[in-house]
Each structure stands twice: as structure tokens, then as C-alpha cells.
Write an enzyme that holds these catalytic residues in place. Structure first.
Site, PDB file in Angstrom:
ATOM      1  N   ASP A 153       0.825  -1.206   0.000  1.00 33.58           N
ATOM      2  CA  ASP A 153       0.000   0.000   0.000  1.00 33.58           C
ATOM      3  C   ASP A 153       0.864   1.262   0.000  1.00 33.58           C
ATOM      4  O   ASP A 153       0.500   2.268  -0.604  1.00 33.58           O
ATOM      5  CB  ASP A 153      -0.930  -0.014   1.213  1.00 33.58           C
ATOM      6  CG  ASP A 153      -1.985   1.076   1.147  1.00 33.58           C
ATOM      7  OD1 ASP A 153      -2.458   1.381   0.042  1.00 33.58           O
ATOM      8  OD2 ASP A 153      -2.331   1.631   2.204  1.00 33.58           O
ATOM      9  N   CYS A 187      -3.042   8.616  -1.064  1.00 34.15           N
ATOM     10  CA  CYS A 187      -4.125   8.298  -1.996  1.00 34.15           C
ATOM     11  C   CYS A 187      -4.077   9.256  -3.176  1.00 34.15           C
ATOM     12  O   CYS A 187      -4.133  10.477  -2.992  1.00 34.15           O
ATOM     13  CB  CYS A 187      -5.477   8.413  -1.282  1.00 34.15           C
ATOM     14  SG  CYS A 187      -6.880   8.171  -2.380  1.00 34.15           S
TER      15      CYS A 187
END
Length: 300
Positions: A17, A241
Site C-alpha cells: 500500500d 491516496c
């Protein structure tokens, strides 16, 4: 008689991630070295990579090479993310024993991200869950945008509960609740977790906070007070993000470990080795570490 030690399991997500949203593309040998370093710190779960299409995530195009190249330490789990049956088969071909699947609590996020509704996104990976069950492969479920979405704004808690409950019913042993764009605050995080825990047992829940607004540690603390004992984090605070304005990365594992240690909660992590790993990784990425602990401990 000695009182039992309260333990928190840290799930290290930096190699997956974290790196997937870093601009600097790292060669496979550096990713392998990163995971091997992390394996030496005492972390029990290290998410290794993602078997997604290289077109979507170029950083992780070398998933098979990385997974086969890492040193598998006995007792350490190395889950990988898979988006579909093709990804599952690629992961199993190189020996993956644990996988993760991913959806969002936000309808708008799912539509924008994968052109599918929440229910359609779950339908897509149901064959993966069926195969994993048949193969005896453990599955972890991620639910993103649990505290806010870059497209629809607030996300109803009832949607978070519904998605988490569905993943649990489909066989996910653990559900990670992710504040993908880092907008959550402690009261909202606490209320969200409390609501989900009415439908999914607390022992099957994890929290996953990004630190865009500097609230991640406070949010984790609020959730620890509610009883959660699994926390996702990324060494050096890597990631971010791509859909969120000004989004920084995941909360730094070094900072989480320092806080937990200071609270008397056991993690099994050697903080000095973790700090050294974070400093090394930031040098590989040619950027300053996002970890306050690493900055403090490596300051000249």
C-alpha cells in the site's frame, strides 16, 4: 502472578500500500531488501505485494519476482493483495499462503475507481473467496473510504457496517477499516468502529489510517480504547491516496510502535531496527521520511 501482556498486532503495509503510490519506481531487489529488513524487526505480518495489472500499478509489476525473492521467516505472514481470480492464480503460483481483497464503503469511490457498485465489486471477487476457501488460503478484507470519500464526501456508517459484515460472512478472517484519504477524527473513528463492532467481532477488525490531516495516531488511540488490537501502518509513512488533495501516506509504523510501546502494549517490534529500516527506505525513495520518530532518532 504476572498480569497478561496486552498485545497489538501491527500489519506492515509499506511494501504494498505504501509503495504503490510512491512516484519513485524501485527495482525488485530493493523491495526484496525492504521486506527482508522488515522481517528482522519482529513484525508478524508484512504485506508483500499486489498481483494487480501492471498497467494499473506499475510499481508492483514485479510482484512474482519480489514474492519469490524474499526470505520467508518462520512465524511471519506475507499476505498479498489480489483483485480477481487471475491475480489469485498468479499469487498461488509463487506460493502465496494468504491474500487480501479490496472494496470501498463509498458507492461513488467504487464507481470512479473500478466502474462498479459496491455489490458488483464484491461479486467480482467472490470466485476468489470460493477458491481460497477450497485451497485453505486465509483471506483478509479491506474496506476503504470508511470515514470519507473524495467524490461523495461523508460516507454513511451504515454502508461501512454493511460492507464489513458482508466480507466477514463471505469468509474474511479479518476486516481492515481504512480511512483512505485521512480525513477522520477520533470521535468519528470511534463511532464508526463501535458501529461495525456490533456486526463483526472486535477481534476480527483492524484499523488503517492515513495521516493527511495529522489525525492518524489520535484515531488509532481512540480505536484502541474501544478494544481494537490490530493496526495497519507503513514504514516511513509511505504512500498516499492519488485521489485525495494533499494526501500524505499511511501512518508511519515507527510512530505507531513508539506510541504503543509507551502505552505498555506489546508489539514484538524492535523499534531501533524499524527506525533504521525507515531511514534506509526514505533514502531509496529520495525523500524525507514521514515518521516523526525516525526524524527525531536520526537527527544530526
Amino acid at each position: 502472578m504476572t498480569a497478561p501482556v496486552d498485545t497489538v498486532r501491527i500489519v506492515e503495509v509499506g511494501a504494498r500500500d505504501g509503495l504503490q503510490n510512491e512516484k519513485t519506481l524501485l527495482p525488485a531487489e530493493v523491495k526484496i531488501a525492504l521486506i527482508d529488513r522488515l522481517s528482522s524487526t519482529g513484525l508478524g505480518t508484512i504485506e508483500a505485494t499486489s498481483f494487480v495489472s501492471p498497467r494499473w500499478v506499475p510499481q508492483l509489476a514485479d510482484a512474482a519476482e519480489v514474492f519469490t525473492g524474499i526470505r520467508k521467516v518462520p512465524g511471519v505472514r506475507y499476505p498479498v493483495l489480489v483483485p480477481n481470480l487471475q491475480g489469485y492464480e498468479r499469487a498461488r503460483a509463487v506460493g502465496a499462503q494468504e491474500i487480501a481483497v479490496f472494496t470501498a464503503a463509498s458507492e461513488a469511490f467504487n464507481r470512479k475507481n473500478i466502474n462498479a457498485s459496491i455489490d458488483e465489486s464484491i461479486e467480482r471477487f467472490m470466485p476468489v473467496l470460493e477458491r481460497a476457501r477450497a485451497d485453505g488460503v486465509a483471506v483478509r478484507g479491506y474496506v476503504s473510504t470508511v470515514l470519507g470519500c473524495p467524490y461523495q464526501g461523508a460516507v454513511p456508517v451504515t454502508d461501512v457496517v454493511r460492507v464489513a459484515e458482508r466480507l466477514r460472512a463471505l469468509g474474511c478472517y479479518e476486516i481492515s477499516l481504512g480511512d483512505t484519504i485521512g480525513v477522520g477524527t477520533p470521535a468519528k473513528a470511534r463511532a464508526m468502529l463501535r458501529a461495525v463492532a456490533q456486526a463483526v467481532p472486535m477481534h476480527a477488525l483492524a484499523v488503517h489510517f492515513h495521516d493527511t490531516y495529522g489525525q492518524a495516531l489520535a484515531n488509532i488511540l481512540a480505536c484502541l480504547e474501544e478494544g481494537v488490537r490490530v493496526v495497519d501502518s507503513a514504514v516511513s509513512g509511505t504512500g498516499g491516496c492519488p485521489y485525495a488533495k494533499g494526501a500524505t501516506g499511511n501512518v508511519a509504523t515507527e510512530d505507531v510502535a513508539y506510541m504503543l510501546e509507551g502505552m505498555g502494549l506489546h508489539t514484538g517490534v524492535d523499534l531501533d531496527l524499524l527506525v533504521a529500516t525507515g531511514a534506509w527506505l526514505s533514502a531509496q525513495l529520495h525523500k524525507e521520511t514521514a515518521s516523526r520518530v525516525t526524524r527525531a532518532r536520526t537527527a544530526a
